[in-house]
Design an enzyme around this catalytic site. Sequence first.
Site, PDB file in Angstrom:
ATOM      1  N   LYS A  76       3.979   1.447  -2.521  1.00  0.00           N
ATOM      2  CA  LYS A  76       3.299   0.303  -1.922  1.00  0.00           C
ATOM      3  C   LYS A  76       3.843   0.146  -0.503  1.00  0.00           C
ATOM      4  O   LYS A  76       5.047   0.347  -0.265  1.00  0.00           O
ATOM      5  CB  LYS A  76       3.593  -0.950  -2.750  1.00  0.00           C
ATOM      6  N   SER A 151      -1.498  -8.149  -5.464  1.00  0.00           N
ATOM      7  CA  SER A 151      -1.523  -7.529  -4.169  1.00  0.00           C
ATOM      8  C   SER A 151      -1.335  -6.018  -4.163  1.00  0.00           C
ATOM      9  O   SER A 151      -1.709  -5.362  -3.199  1.00  0.00           O
ATOM     10  CB  SER A 151      -0.433  -8.154  -3.298  1.00  0.00           C
ATOM     11  N   SER A 175       1.343  -9.435  -9.045  1.00  0.00           N
ATOM     12  CA  SER A 175       0.852  -8.408  -8.129  1.00  0.00           C
ATOM     13  C   SER A 175       0.942  -6.969  -8.625  1.00  0.00           C
ATOM     14  O   SER A 175       0.383  -6.064  -8.004  1.00  0.00           O
ATOM     15  CB  SER A 175       1.573  -8.511  -6.777  1.00  0.00           C
TER      16      SER A 175
END
Lengths: 486, 476
Positions: A76, A151, A175
């Site tokens: 990420k 997210s 997330s």
Amino acid sequence: MLNASLSEISAALATKAISSAELTRLFLDRIRALNHALNAFITVDEERSLAEARAADARRAAGSAAALTGIPVAHKDIFCTRGMLTTCGSRMLANYVSPYDAHVVERFARAGAVLLGKCNMDEFAMGSSNETSHFGPARNPWDRRLVPGGSSGGSAAAVAARMTPAATGTDTGGSIRQPAALCGVSGLKPTYGLVSRYGMVAFASSLDQGGPLAKSAADLALLLEVMAGFDARDSTSVERAPEDYRRDLDRPLAGLRVGLPKEYFGDGLEPGVRRAVGEAVRELERQGAITLEVSLPNTGLAVPVYYVLAPAEASSNLSRFDGVRYGHRAAQYDDLLDMYCRTRAEGFGAEVKRRILIGTYVLSHGYYDAYYVQAQKLRRLIAQDFAAAFARCDVIAGPTSPSTAFALGAKSDDPVQMYLNDIFTIPAPLAGLPGLSIPCGFDDKGLPVGLQLMGDYFSEARLLNVAHRYQQATDWHARVPKDAPL
Amino acid sequence: MSWEIVVGIETHAQLRTRSKIFSGASTEFGAAPNTQASAVDIALPGVLPVLNRAAVELALRFGLAIGARINRRSVFARKNYFYPDLPKGYQISQYEAPIVQGGTLAIALAEGEKTIRITRAHLEEDAGKSLHEDFHGMSGIDLNRAGTPLLEIVSEPDLRGAHEAVAYARALHALVRWIGVCDGNMQEGSFRCDANVSVRRAGEPLGTRCEIKNLNSFRFIERAIEFEARRQIALLEDGGRVEQQTRLYDPERDETRAMRSKEEAQDYRYFPDPDLLPLVVSEEEIERVRAELPELPDVRRRQFIARGIPATQAAQLTSSIELATYAGLALEGASRGTAPAIANWITGPLSAKLNERGIGIERAPVSPEQLRQLVERIADGTISGKLAKEVDDAMWAGEGSADEIIERRGLRQISDSDAIEKLVDEVLAANAKLVEDYRGGKEKAFNALVGQVMKASRGKANPAQVNQLLRVRLAG
């Protein structure tokens, strides 16, 4: 190979059925083919990935292979990577290259993994749909018109579309688990403190926790062994002996007490989600698990508590993005205050600004006691709910998200609707507890549904065991998205 | 009715740790800009603070030295504000639960000792430095100082007037150096004071205060408070009122200027730092630090006072552990009568010479024992005060002890009446004119005759005896 498990890939590399360079090329080609449509990656550096792959092949040939040697992974874009952009999905850091690697990045490198690239995400991890990314939203591989969740939407989409065997994510209010659910992959948020936050750009420090996303629980177990571990550079990192998270994977579920929180099965749950989660619970019962109703009475308070505490911490954590030392700085300004104002007005998107405003407000003189202090008290009540429940059951099962993936733009004008999408994932991080999401079926629209399993502190091995046994009996996790066919 | 000046002092003492409070970077002063700023100090994305336990130990040492309560559990909080030399956009400090609470510091005044209450002392990190002069149209930022550990020590408003404030600052300065928690270097900013000043008529409640920032010398503390008190009194006597303000002292103009008013005061939005766990200190840790504490300056000061040394001078002698050690050795075995003279010699000629040569007391060429002997020889009449200076110079030149020098140079005072009588008679015989002048009423002539006798003795004659004998002879 694109659809293979980590242990299968590892075996193929060990027997020289494939080299890491070939494997990496395969995934890079897949990224090339799909990323323009899915926007799952913000940064890909093919040369670097291939160089790492060749180095991994050389190490393997020299007989020094570690757990992930030669296996490609994606991070990420919230994890700092030396020599590669770390944007955090923001214009503020669109040009930022970290001079150091995050602890998690170091650990993957030490385990021999090859870095494929950096995954798209909501700006500074603030969002549940990936739509707040400065680089445009990642798309859901099951239907490109839909959001992948957030997210860690890019990480989930990349794993679902088989653009990477595995990816890292971070979970503050859901997330990892929510995008895993919406994209039909497996994702684990570990106990707070298990994975070091050093080098992970902070959103809400008391909630943020890194974790893996992959195609199966067995893969998650292997990845967690790589990620977890004490780090003296993070004062909230927990000092514990390393654990073999695969040790209990095959343990039978007979006698397992599964708590079903009644608050997680109320109104507002989409019928398709209710049906799939109900089926999943029945599968656990078929394997000998005992289900019982439990209550988490303060569940309804979790979202408001979260939207006081997380923005409060964020408003302070994001103060360092001031244009003085790195990142975006406005081109023109009159004085210092104007430089700050323009830099931050230009560098941050609307959702980040909203949360900075909320956070600044709740910490302000005269409001602190009414909001922040009150929220901290309620946070303790929420943790007590779980403690009471875990006195009666071993794991808690329920839906990860009240809905399946929704259309791009459907909730972006209504922050509260967007926030309510995290109603089932927010309580666990407030209590610091581990939780995972695994695919458990599809709704009428053919969209994946996630089953959430939550456990007591440091019960990751147990959660992975339950998830793995479920995945041994079902094949939801093995389905390949229709908008990203193999 | 007269005005009373009420002062409370906040002090930032830089703690003597090798590395910063939340990072491993060095705290050494004077390095090239930004060479001692780590990723944590410049607040790169993703970095986290880790508490330096050495700073905690120094805070404990201070707390125990002032008899404070040590909070077994204290909390680090974030103080949020934007400034270019504050890299994170917040300062990590302690707010609701400081590590040190309460305690007292005794200060020495001419009228006696006064006890000043300490409100609290808490750990925090320093900011960097902004350099506005060196870059045309821009400001330079040096983050070497960012993250340096500070102990902020807050006094109650127990001080009355500038002289008490200075006495407090000096006593605190002496203490932190004494116990080794701070190097006390005021020029380098290791010890900085802010003064909260208000005025009131005796018996009235506390007046509105102004905080004066940036006081980095004792003289500035005194001048700034005096100026500020005059300003407030003038305002009130004109029928005006004092506005709560933060003011800056400008030493060039010797005045304080308003920086910001209460209305402009920032909202720092303090909240507990989620990156740091509450700071917990164990009873064992506290006891270990307590056991390592040296004897404190208060104790030494009271011992000096008991030897007949005035309070303010005793405070001077305990302004550093080195000076106090020297004085203690010099006073060892000295008679009660000579103790004040020894103290005078240390704070007078010895200190002056050390200052002149720029050397510390620990490297003084005259040992405490040698100094005591010199003072004793003056007291017992072996040498005159005048010749003592010559002996002292010789000791500084390494010629040995006072007794050796007196013997070698034949400086022993002549107190033998026969010898002095002989000298007096010779002088009277040789200076008939002066004798005549004296008898004619010129008192000056007497002094001239004394001078002649002293000269004839090469300064060794006991002046009191010379005086007495001359009077007798001239009267006869």
